[in-house]
Design a protein around this motif. Structure first.
Motif, PDB file in Angstrom:
ATOM      1  N   PRO A  79     -15.519 -25.519  -8.028  1.00  0.00           N
ATOM      2  CA  PRO A  79     -16.873 -25.066  -7.662  1.00  0.00           C
ATOM      3  C   PRO A  79     -17.192 -25.393  -6.209  1.00  0.00           C
ATOM      4  O   PRO A  79     -16.513 -26.207  -5.597  1.00  0.00           O
ATOM      5  CB  PRO A  79     -17.744 -25.894  -8.611  1.00  0.00           C
ATOM      6  CG  PRO A  79     -16.979 -27.173  -8.755  1.00  0.00           C
ATOM      7  CD  PRO A  79     -15.526 -26.811  -8.728  1.00  0.00           C
ATOM      8  N   ALA A  80     -18.240 -24.817  -5.677  1.00  0.00           N
ATOM      9  CA  ALA A  80     -18.626 -25.096  -4.294  1.00  0.00           C
ATOM     10  C   ALA A  80     -19.132 -26.526  -4.143  1.00  0.00           C
ATOM     11  O   ALA A  80     -18.895 -27.165  -3.115  1.00  0.00           O
ATOM     12  CB  ALA A  80     -19.701 -24.112  -3.830  1.00  0.00           C
ATOM     13  N   ALA A  81     -19.818 -27.020  -5.178  1.00  0.00           N
ATOM     14  CA  ALA A  81     -20.350 -28.378  -5.131  1.00  0.00           C
ATOM     15  C   ALA A  81     -20.334 -28.969  -6.531  1.00  0.00           C
ATOM     16  O   ALA A  81     -20.482 -28.252  -7.515  1.00  0.00           O
ATOM     17  CB  ALA A  81     -21.774 -28.379  -4.574  1.00  0.00           C
ATOM     18  N   LEU A  82     -20.124 -30.275  -6.604  1.00  0.00           N
ATOM     19  CA  LEU A  82     -20.154 -30.956  -7.898  1.00  0.00           C
ATOM     20  C   LEU A  82     -20.489 -32.427  -7.707  1.00  0.00           C
ATOM     21  O   LEU A  82     -20.197 -33.010  -6.652  1.00  0.00           O
ATOM     22  CB  LEU A  82     -18.825 -30.803  -8.642  1.00  0.00           C
ATOM     23  CG  LEU A  82     -17.599 -31.518  -8.140  1.00  0.00           C
ATOM     24  CD1 LEU A  82     -16.559 -31.616  -9.260  1.00  0.00           C
ATOM     25  CD2 LEU A  82     -16.992 -30.819  -6.957  1.00  0.00           C
ATOM     26  N   SER A  83     -21.127 -32.983  -8.741  1.00  0.00           N
ATOM     27  CA  SER A  83     -21.454 -34.408  -8.765  1.00  0.00           C
ATOM     28  C   SER A  83     -20.840 -35.012 -10.013  1.00  0.00           C
ATOM     29  O   SER A  83     -20.912 -34.413 -11.088  1.00  0.00           O
ATOM     30  CB  SER A  83     -22.968 -34.623  -8.794  1.00  0.00           C
ATOM     31  OG  SER A  83     -23.581 -34.127  -7.641  1.00  0.00           O
ATOM     32  N   VAL A  84     -20.237 -36.172  -9.865  1.00  0.00           N
ATOM     33  CA  VAL A  84     -19.628 -36.859 -11.009  1.00  0.00           C
ATOM     34  C   VAL A  84     -19.999 -38.334 -10.971  1.00  0.00           C
ATOM     35  O   VAL A  84     -20.204 -38.895  -9.880  1.00  0.00           O
ATOM     36  CB  VAL A  84     -18.084 -36.717 -11.005  1.00  0.00           C
ATOM     37  CG1 VAL A  84     -17.676 -35.256 -11.146  1.00  0.00           C
ATOM     38  CG2 VAL A  84     -17.486 -37.336  -9.760  1.00  0.00           C
ATOM     39  N   PRO A  85     -20.096 -38.974 -12.128  1.00  0.00           N
ATOM     40  CA  PRO A  85     -20.338 -40.424 -12.137  1.00  0.00           C
ATOM     41  C   PRO A  85     -19.075 -41.171 -11.732  1.00  0.00           C
ATOM     42  O   PRO A  85     -17.950 -40.730 -11.986  1.00  0.00           O
ATOM     43  CB  PRO A  85     -20.725 -40.716 -13.595  1.00  0.00           C
ATOM     44  CG  PRO A  85     -20.281 -39.546 -14.372  1.00  0.00           C
ATOM     45  CD  PRO A  85     -20.134 -38.400 -13.474  1.00  0.00           C
ATOM     46  N   GLU A  86     -19.289 -42.311 -11.113  1.00  0.00           N
ATOM     47  CA  GLU A  86     -18.174 -43.144 -10.684  1.00  0.00           C
ATOM     48  C   GLU A  86     -17.241 -43.441 -11.866  1.00  0.00           C
ATOM     49  O   GLU A  86     -17.683 -43.694 -12.979  1.00  0.00           O
ATOM     50  CB  GLU A  86     -18.715 -44.457 -10.113  1.00  0.00           C
ATOM     51  CG  GLU A  86     -17.661 -45.411  -9.596  1.00  0.00           C
ATOM     52  CD  GLU A  86     -18.281 -46.670  -8.985  1.00  0.00           C
ATOM     53  OE1 GLU A  86     -19.532 -46.781  -8.974  1.00  0.00           O
ATOM     54  OE2 GLU A  86     -17.520 -47.536  -8.520  1.00  0.00           O
ATOM     55  N   ALA A  90      -8.084 -39.399  -9.392  1.00  0.00           N
ATOM     56  CA  ALA A  90      -8.283 -40.265 -10.554  1.00  0.00           C
ATOM     57  C   ALA A  90      -9.316 -41.338 -10.253  1.00  0.00           C
ATOM     58  O   ALA A  90      -9.410 -41.842  -9.131  1.00  0.00           O
ATOM     59  CB  ALA A  90      -6.961 -40.906 -10.930  1.00  0.00           C
ATOM     60  N   ALA A  91     -10.083 -41.686 -11.307  1.00  0.00           N
ATOM     61  CA  ALA A  91     -11.028 -42.815 -11.231  1.00  0.00           C
ATOM     62  C   ALA A  91     -11.851 -42.764  -9.952  1.00  0.00           C
ATOM     63  O   ALA A  91     -11.748 -43.641  -9.088  1.00  0.00           O
ATOM     64  CB  ALA A  91     -10.278 -44.133 -11.351  1.00  0.00           C
ATOM     65  N   SER A  92     -12.681 -41.743  -9.825  1.00  0.00           N
ATOM     66  CA  SER A  92     -13.424 -41.504  -8.585  1.00  0.00           C
ATOM     67  C   SER A  92     -14.316 -42.694  -8.207  1.00  0.00           C
ATOM     68  O   SER A  92     -14.808 -43.444  -9.065  1.00  0.00           O
ATOM     69  CB  SER A  92     -14.267 -40.244  -8.712  1.00  0.00           C
ATOM     70  OG  SER A  92     -15.208 -40.385  -9.762  1.00  0.00           O
TER      71      SER A  92
END
Lengths: 110, 113
Positions: free
Chosen positions: A8-15, A78-80
């Motif tokens: 996607p153009a933008a995305l947010s993920v939890p740590e 992995a594991a952002s």
């Protein structure tokens, strides 16, 4: 003309979650594919290069795959961590030039 | 080992003026390419220099010209600046052989008012 698309153009993920970034390109006549990281207002930092004869490359928490016949590459992180927040650019090299996608803007939420 | 360097870091020019940007390649590299990145877009290829000659050119007007010197450093010149030329100008260097890995400099932020 080579066209490179990133979704996607933008995305947010939890740590702690794994990141999956996709790249597609229209012309398979390439020498290599590079993934870059770009912080706001800065230059490009090369993360991984996959030569056209290779299927994947790994560096630490990063793994990139290349399927030249289908015109696809995927970057796995992995594991952002919050420090991974940046824009990630995919680029293919052919005809003496890099053709870039518009990037995946990633935010890792602590 | 110094990486790719570019100067200046930032530049503000007025419409109609001319600008020269400079790039020194990574040590040992013989090929220099220039890209322009507008806000929110991927970099667009301007041209590539090797052995002091322009080898490949992207879809940019003749207002954009370049030069490569015997020490492999390069200049990008833009004449008759337009407001739309405001962008991050990026220089990349490489060896002219496989795997053609490109190394980028920090860029020059050009603002045209």
């Amino acid at each position: 003309k080579q066209e490179v698309t990133q979704i996607p153009a933008a995305l947010s993920v939890p740590e702690g979650e794994n990141l999956v970034l996709n790249c597609s390109f229209t012309d398979s006549a390439i020498y290599n594919l590079q993934w870059f990281r770009q912080d706001p207002g800065k230059g490009l930092t090369s993360l991984l290069l996959i030569q056209s004869s290779q299927r994947e490359q790994t560096s630490g928490r990063l793994n990139a795959s290349l399927d030249k016949s289908s015109g696809r590459s995927t970057l796995y992180i992995a594991a952002s961590q919050p420090g991974d927040s940046a824009t990630y650019l995919c680029a293919v090299y052919g005809n003496n030039r890099l053709a870039f996608g518009k990037g995946n803007q990633v935010v890792v939420i602590p | 080992d110094a990486g790719v360097t570019q100067s200046p870091t930032h530049l503000i020019k007025t419409r109609g003026q001319q600008v020269t940007l400079r790039c020194s390649p990574k040590s040992g590299h013989d090929t220099v390419s220039w890209y322009q990145q507008a806000l929110g877009q991927g970099p667009q290829f301007i041209f590539q220099y090797y052995e002091e000659e322009e080898r490949q050119r992207g879809n940019f007007p003749d207002r954009f010209s370049g030069h490569q010197f015997p020490n492999y450093s390069s200049e990008l010149n833009v004449n008759a600046l337009l407001l739309g030329d405001s962008a991050l100008s990026l220089c990349a260097s490489s060896f002219r052989q496989l795997p053609y890995e490109q190394y980028f400099g920090p860029g020059t932020r050009l603002t045209v008012t």
